[in-house]
Motif scaffolding. Structure first.
Motif, short mmCIF file in Angstrom:
data_model
loop_
_atom_site.label_atom_id
_atom_site.label_comp_id
_atom_site.label_asym_id
_atom_site.label_seq_id
_atom_site.Cartn_x
_atom_site.Cartn_y
_atom_site.Cartn_z
N THR A 78 83.27 -19.13 25.13
CA THR A 78 84.96 -18.60 24.74
C THR A 78 84.85 -17.16 24.70
OG1 THR A 78 83.95 -18.17 22.45
CG2 THR A 78 84.82 -20.40 22.65
N THR A 79 86.21 -16.72 25.11
CA THR A 79 86.53 -15.26 25.26
C THR A 79 87.07 -14.91 24.05
OG1 THR A 79 86.72 -15.50 27.59
CG2 THR A 79 87.55 -13.56 26.60
N ALA A 80 86.52 -13.82 23.20
CA ALA A 80 87.11 -13.53 22.14
C ALA A 80 86.69 -11.97 21.57
CB ALA A 80 86.64 -14.38 20.79
N HIS A 81 87.12 -11.45 20.82
CA HIS A 81 86.83 -9.99 20.07
C HIS A 81 86.47 -10.13 18.66
CE1 HIS A 81 90.85 -8.73 19.92
NE2 HIS A 81 90.21 -7.81 18.91
N LEU A 82 85.68 -9.33 18.17
CA LEU A 82 85.74 -9.12 16.57
C LEU A 82 86.31 -7.95 16.15
CD1 LEU A 82 81.93 -10.32 15.98
CD2 LEU A 82 83.97 -11.48 15.65
N THR A 83 86.65 -7.72 14.98
CA THR A 83 87.35 -6.59 14.51
C THR A 83 86.32 -6.38 13.20
OG1 THR A 83 89.52 -6.65 15.10
CG2 THR A 83 89.15 -5.33 13.29
N LEU A 84 85.28 -5.36 13.16
CA LEU A 84 84.54 -4.93 12.32
C LEU A 84 85.06 -3.40 11.51
CD1 LEU A 84 81.01 -5.74 13.97
CD2 LEU A 84 82.45 -7.25 12.30
N GLU A 85 85.08 -3.55 10.30
CA GLU A 85 85.41 -2.36 9.73
C GLU A 85 84.53 -2.01 8.37
OE1 GLU A 85 89.65 -2.74 8.14
OE2 GLU A 85 90.21 -3.13 10.23
N TRP A 86 84.24 -0.58 8.30
CA TRP A 86 83.32 -0.17 7.31
C TRP A 86 83.81 1.14 7.07
CZ3 TRP A 86 81.67 -1.23 12.00
CH2 TRP A 86 81.10 -0.15 12.83
N GLN A 87 83.19 1.69 6.04
CA GLN A 87 83.37 3.23 5.56
C GLN A 87 82.04 3.81 6.04
OE1 GLN A 87 86.85 3.29 4.67
NE2 GLN A 87 85.98 5.22 3.86
N ASP A 88 82.16 5.19 6.67
CA ASP A 88 81.08 5.83 6.99
C ASP A 88 81.31 7.19 5.96
OD1 ASP A 88 79.38 7.73 8.07
OD2 ASP A 88 79.15 6.53 9.98
N ALA A 89 80.69 7.56 4.98
CA ALA A 89 80.54 8.42 4.31
C ALA A 89 80.37 9.90 4.85
CB ALA A 89 79.53 8.58 2.98
N PHE A 90 79.83 9.80 6.01
CA PHE A 90 79.32 11.09 7.08
C PHE A 90 80.29 11.37 7.90
CE2 PHE A 90 75.04 9.32 6.13
CZ PHE A 90 74.88 9.64 4.90
N LEU A 91 81.48 10.70 8.19
CA LEU A 91 82.57 10.98 9.06
C LEU A 91 83.72 11.06 8.29
CD1 LEU A 91 81.48 8.42 11.75
CD2 LEU A 91 81.15 11.02 11.94
N THR A 92 83.98 12.00 7.73
CA THR A 92 85.25 12.42 6.94
C THR A 92 85.39 13.82 7.22
OG1 THR A 92 84.13 12.82 4.65
CG2 THR A 92 84.76 10.45 5.11
N TRP A 93 86.78 14.00 7.26
CA TRP A 93 87.33 15.38 7.29
C TRP A 93 88.50 15.77 6.67
CZ3 TRP A 93 87.33 11.97 11.18
CH2 TRP A 93 88.34 11.75 11.66
N ILE A 144 86.55 1.58 12.74
CA ILE A 144 86.96 0.26 13.38
C ILE A 144 86.15 0.14 14.85
CG2 ILE A 144 89.03 -1.07 14.08
CD1 ILE A 144 90.87 0.93 12.10
N TRP A 145 85.58 -1.10 14.66
CA TRP A 145 84.83 -1.46 15.99
C TRP A 145 85.37 -2.72 16.43
CZ3 TRP A 145 79.28 -3.81 16.05
CH2 TRP A 145 78.67 -3.81 17.29
N ASN A 146 85.73 -2.84 17.65
CA ASN A 146 86.46 -4.31 18.27
C ASN A 146 85.37 -4.62 19.31
OD1 ASN A 146 88.79 -4.40 16.50
ND2 ASN A 146 89.60 -2.54 17.52
N PRO A 147 84.37 -5.07 19.37
CA PRO A 147 83.52 -5.45 20.56
C PRO A 147 84.21 -6.82 21.15
CG PRO A 147 82.39 -6.13 18.47
CD PRO A 147 83.68 -5.34 17.93
N MET A 148 84.25 -6.88 22.39
CA MET A 148 84.93 -7.93 23.10
C MET A 148 83.59 -8.65 23.94
SD MET A 148 88.16 -8.51 25.40
CE MET A 148 88.68 -10.13 26.01
#
Length: 435
Positions: A78-93, A144-148
């Motif tokens: 199959t051809t597909a991609h995922l959408t993964l989301e999380w909070q990174d406390a060290f990458l805020t500004w 937000i990470w979208n690996p295909m």
């Protein structure tokens, strides 16, 4: 008054002018330098906001298409991609400090990401995505990470109802090293499974798709229906027609000399066709398809027809001095009764003539001498003798074979009909039970 008016006009213009801050590449460079160098961001360090709480990874699945499903290897592509989301406390500004920049793009290998992998993959274990894929980092720390990928997964194939089968395949994603108390999956509500870009497959139809969380794993369930139109036209219809063709062996009389040759030709045609369609039948020893049983049953029927035909030819040329068994005599009488029921006899219109002749003969016989009267009875005696001879001639081996032709034609036709009905009813009942 004039200077006052000029000052008021200038103040009005200044109030109407909006200060626009232009974002430049230098601002992005400064922001990247702030996050990576000054703060010394380490991608190996999990971005916990609190060590007492696990990092929540929201997941969604985007299916683009079903590439193939191998019946022999049990491999789904199959051809597909995922959408993964999380909070990174060290990458805020703070957006105000960097010209109102709200998000940036970074290579996926430069930030921390969960070690998500395909658990039931058909190839070796590897991380999702590629070096060309970038992640989106928001100023709030949301990543937000979208690996295909072209996912090749194992699928347990059940070919019992081929070619009307339904296969349920799973794509199991898991955190390979991280424990549930450290990182956990959560469905990205309200839409978890996206089919907006899905393209239909020519062999498999996507019946249903669902996503569940089980034992800390993220599982995608795909229910695939095989499209049976091709197999109906090229596989099942020719098999049924060839199975009917060999039944008409019993229509050909033995005296024609073509009965045995026709039966062998029909049988060989069926056998040759089976070698052609062998590549279309799925190879699986764990389950047996109804179609394979149906084909073998028709092959057994064809073999029985050839054997019965050979025995009939042998009996047809048997000498008549050998008595017929009582069962064959019953067959002959039954076949003649059937023919009499379905045959319309035209009664000759000679009853009046025969009555007149019989009256004349009776009237004349009264004036004849006794010797002449006895001679007038001879034709009746001869007629009765002819009827007895005809009755004896009816019970011959040739007539017995002719009677068996009708019986075996009906028998094998009914057998083929019921085998076909059982095949389609068995498939339809098992298919309906799935829904």
């Amino acid at each position: 008054m004039a200077p006052r008016r000029i000052v008021l006009a200038l103040l009005t213009l200044i109030s109407l002018v909006q200060i626009v801050i232009t974002q430049t590449g230098i601002d992005l460079k400064n922001l990247y330098d702030e996050l990576m160098n000054k703060r010394k961001y380490q991608k190996v360090t999990p971005p916990y906001e609190s060590l007492k709480e696990a990092i929540t990874v929201r997941v969604a699945f985007h299916l683009h298409g079903i590439n193939s499903l191998d019946d022999v290897e049990g491999k789904l592509a199959t051809t597909a991609h995922l959408t993964l989301e999380w909070q990174d406390a060290f990458l805020t500004w703070n957006r105000k400090d960097f010209s109102n920049i709200s998000y940036i793009y970074m290579p996926q290998n430069e930030v921390w990401k969960p070690d998500v992998s395909l658990n039931n993959g058909f190839t070796k274990l590897k991380e999702l995505g590629d070096d060309v894929i970038q992640v989106t980092v928001m100023n709030t720390g949301k990543v937000i990470w979208n690996p295909m990928e072209v996912f090749e997964t194992k699928c347990d194939i059940n070919i019992t109802k081929f070619p009307f089968d339904t296969q349920v395949c799973k794509l199991i994603f898991r955190l390979w090293t991280l424990q549930p108390q450290d990182v956990k999956f959560k469905l990205n509500e309200p839409v978890t499974l996206h089919l907006d870009t899905y393209e239909e497959n020519s062999v498999w139809d996507l019946h249903s798709a669902n996503i569940v969380l089980e034992n800390g794993n993220f599982i995608v369930l795909l229910s695939l229906n095989r499209r049976p139109e091709y197999y109906l036209l090229t596989l099942i219809c020719p098999i049924i027609l060839l199975s009917l063709l060999d039944i008409f062996t019993f229509v050909i009389p033995v005296d024609s000399g073509e009965k045995m040759g026709y039966s062998m030709t029909a049988y060989l045609a069926f056998a040759v066709f089976l070698t052609i369609i062998r590549s279309s039948l799925p190879i699986n020893s764990r389950t047996t398809s109804y179609l394979a049983v149906f084909v073998v049953s028709l092959l057994v029927k064809g073999t029985a027809i050839v054997v019965v035909t050979a025995v009939q030819v042998r009996l047809h040329h048997r000498r008549n001095d050998k008595d017929l068994p009582r069962c064959l005599r019953h067959f002959i009488r039954f076949s003649r009764w059937i023919r009499a029921c379905f045959t319309t006899r035209v009664k000759p219109q000679t009853d009046n003539v025969n009555n007149q002749e019989s009256n004349i003969d009776v009237h004349n016989s009264q004036h004849l001498p006794a010797s002449k009267k006895e001679s007038s009875k001879l034709p009746l005696d001869e007629r009765s003798e002819d009827e007895e001879e005809e009755k004896n001639d009816m019970y011959t081996w040739a007539n017995a074979c002719a009677a068996l032709d009708g019986f075996f034609f009906c028998f094998f036709f009914v057998a083929a009909f019921f085998m076909t009905i059982i095949f389609f009813c068995g498939i339809s009942l098992n298919t309906a039970s799935l829904y």
